[in-house]
Scaffold this active site. Structure first.
Site, PDB file in Angstrom:
ATOM      1  N   LYS A 118      39.227  32.823  42.557  1.00 29.58           N
ATOM      2  CA  LYS A 118      39.330  33.963  43.480  1.00 29.58           C
ATOM      3  C   LYS A 118      38.853  33.611  44.882  1.00 29.58           C
ATOM      4  O   LYS A 118      38.483  34.494  45.665  1.00 29.58           O
ATOM      5  CB  LYS A 118      38.559  35.163  42.918  1.00 29.58           C
ATOM      6  CG  LYS A 118      39.186  35.717  41.639  1.00 29.58           C
ATOM      7  CD  LYS A 118      38.539  36.996  41.165  1.00 29.58           C
ATOM      8  CE  LYS A 118      39.251  37.539  39.933  1.00 29.58           C
ATOM      9  NZ  LYS A 118      38.643  38.808  39.451  1.00 29.58           N
ATOM     10  N   ASN A 119      38.891  32.335  45.187  1.00 25.72           N
ATOM     11  CA  ASN A 119      38.515  31.857  46.518  1.00 25.72           C
ATOM     12  C   ASN A 119      39.751  31.914  47.403  1.00 25.72           C
ATOM     13  O   ASN A 119      40.672  31.107  47.259  1.00 25.72           O
ATOM     14  CB  ASN A 119      37.973  30.429  46.418  1.00 25.72           C
ATOM     15  CG  ASN A 119      37.552  29.854  47.760  1.00 25.72           C
ATOM     16  OD1 ASN A 119      38.193  30.076  48.784  1.00 25.72           O
ATOM     17  ND2 ASN A 119      36.489  29.073  47.751  1.00 25.72           N
TER      18      ASN A 119
END
Length: 215
Positions: A118-119
């Site tokens: 989720k970066n």
């Protein structure tokens, strides 16, 4: 090329590296210290390693150094802070200037994504490198693997839709969505993707609409 191990091995290696201020091969660089002003309201308690890395990163950016050691330097900082957009941007400039193997870079990025799915910054970097390669053939496999772990990962869906539309990779798209909806008919992301696929392929013709109603 290994993906997860590429990132894991890098992180383990980074733990045992000396500070750049203690390395002979960086003695020619004057580090640029962070300037918080004379009276900072709240100074962040950075580790010595983090401060050392950033001080030298500022220095190579200021002197516009594009070298293998600069690429190493950027990789070290990303291990400490993989959400730093500026460092990813400088990494792309280094890759272009040094004409590095982008296949190896994609393997490296995949390792980061598997660890930090989720970066946002790493997904953006992935997109930029795929554009540099002009080949999105592996992206459906990657995003499917990420969505297997989290079927509602917004970043993976966004990347998947971008690559499908950019490189016209719609073969089997509805079959993939059908599988996800069979597993979880409440998967809003999968329903959204089904709408996207129909819109970008047949369009919402009377026949397509009838098929969707029946589905």
């Amino acid at each position: 090329v290994s993906t997860q191990s590429t990132w894991d091995n890098f992180c383990v290696h980074e733990m045992y590296k000396p500070l750049y201020s203690a390395r002979e091969d960086w003695k020619d660089v004057q580090p640029i210290l962070q300037d918080d002003g004379p009276n900072p309201a709240c100074s962040i308690a950075y580790s010595e390693q983090f401060k050392d890395h950033m001080d030298y990163f500022r220095a190579i950016v200021q002197r516009q150094e594009y070298s293998d050691r600069a690429l190493e330097r950027v990789g070290d900082e990303l291990e400490l802070n993989p959400a730093n957009y500026t460092i990813w941007q400088y990494r792309r400039a280094l890759l272009r200037t040094l004409q590095k193997d982008l296949g190896l870079e994609l393997a490296y990025i995949e390792g980061v994504i598997r660890e930090l799915p989720k970066n946002y910054q790493v997904w953006y970097h992935r997109k930029a490198v795929v554009e540099m390669c002009g080949d999105g053939s592996h992206e459906l496999v990657l995003t499917a693997a990420v969505l297997e772990e989290d079927a509602k990962n917004y970043h993976a869906w966004q990347h998947r839709q971008w690559v499908m539309e950019t490189y016209n990779l719609f073969d089997g798209a509805l079959d993939y969505v059908n599988k996800l909806l069979t597993d979880d008919c409440r998967n809003n992301s999968a329903w959204n993707h089904r709408y996207f696929v129909v819109q970008k392929t047949t369009g919402f013709t009377p026949e397509a609409c009838a098929n969707e109603v029946n589905y």
